[in-house]
Motif scaffolding. Structure first.
Motif, mmCIF file in Angstrom:
data_model
loop_
_atom_site.group_PDB
_atom_site.id
_atom_site.type_symbol
_atom_site.label_atom_id
_atom_site.label_comp_id
_atom_site.label_asym_id
_atom_site.label_seq_id
_atom_site.Cartn_x
_atom_site.Cartn_y
_atom_site.Cartn_z
ATOM 1 N N THR A 1 13.145 -6.064 -71.250
ATOM 2 C CA THR A 1 12.673 -5.680 -72.581
ATOM 3 C C THR A 1 12.665 -6.879 -73.511
ATOM 4 O O THR A 1 11.696 -7.111 -74.234
ATOM 5 N N VAL B 1 9.372 -8.447 -75.373
ATOM 6 C CA VAL B 1 9.284 -8.555 -76.821
ATOM 7 C C VAL B 1 9.017 -9.991 -77.226
ATOM 8 O O VAL B 1 8.285 -10.261 -78.170
ATOM 9 N N ALA C 1 4.868 -3.220 -83.812
ATOM 10 C CA ALA C 1 5.122 -2.685 -82.467
ATOM 11 C C ALA C 1 3.908 -1.895 -81.975
ATOM 12 O O ALA C 1 3.461 -2.068 -80.831
ATOM 13 N N TRP D 1 8.975 -0.950 -78.847
ATOM 14 C CA TRP D 1 9.515 -2.278 -79.191
ATOM 15 C C TRP D 1 9.950 -2.378 -80.650
ATOM 16 O O TRP D 1 10.378 -3.435 -81.106
ATOM 17 N N GLU E 1 13.267 -4.063 -81.381
ATOM 18 C CA GLU E 1 13.266 -5.485 -81.064
ATOM 19 C C GLU E 1 12.463 -6.282 -82.092
ATOM 20 O O GLU E 1 12.833 -7.390 -82.451
#
Length: 137
Positions: free
Chosen positions: A16, A20, A98, A106, A109
């Motif tokens: 992840t 990102v 996102a 996301w 993040e």
């Protein structure tokens, strides 16, 4: 089995984070342009409060009234209104970025990345939160 699960969770987190990092944080849509414009216009009203230490950056990419005692009583409601409007725009910005990247999942993040950016770009003397509390840059 528990160790395997821990490794899988760690790998998922790393994947992840890598995705990102590949996200386009400078992506632009009409909604993002509008939010950035609104935030830029408001920044001039907030800059003095950042500089005085009245307002600071939180760890989660938002801002907060850090020390209301540094704000004259007559201006406190105005500062609270500015902070609320800024946080609404920041929350919407993270979500829009996102979504524009095609990965609404996301958002957390993106928020974390921007939280770090806001702090890095802040001038000396402004306050931000870290894990131990408030820090004067």
């Amino acid at each position: 089995m528990k160790r395997l699960m821990n490794i899988l969770v760690l790998l998922a987190g790393l994947m992840t984070a890598m995705l990102v990092q590949a996200a386009d944080m400078e992506v632009n849509t009409p909604a993002i342009t509008g939010l950035k414009g609104s935030m830029k216009a408001r920044h001039g009203q907030l800059a003095g409060f950042y500089a005085s230490g009245a307002v600071g950056f939180t760890r989660d990419g938002l801002i907060t009234v850090r020390d209301a005692n540094t704000v004259p009583l007559a201006q406190r409601q105005s500062v609270n209104t500015l902070v609320a409007a800024e946080n609404n725009d920041r929350n919407a910005l993270y979500k829009e970025i996102a979504n524009a990247n095609g990965h609404p999942e996301w958002e957390a993040e993106v928020r974390s990345t921007f939280a770090q950016r806001w702090i890095q770009k802040a001038p000396a003397g402004w306050y931000y939160q870290d894990a131990s509390g408030w820090v004067k840059k």
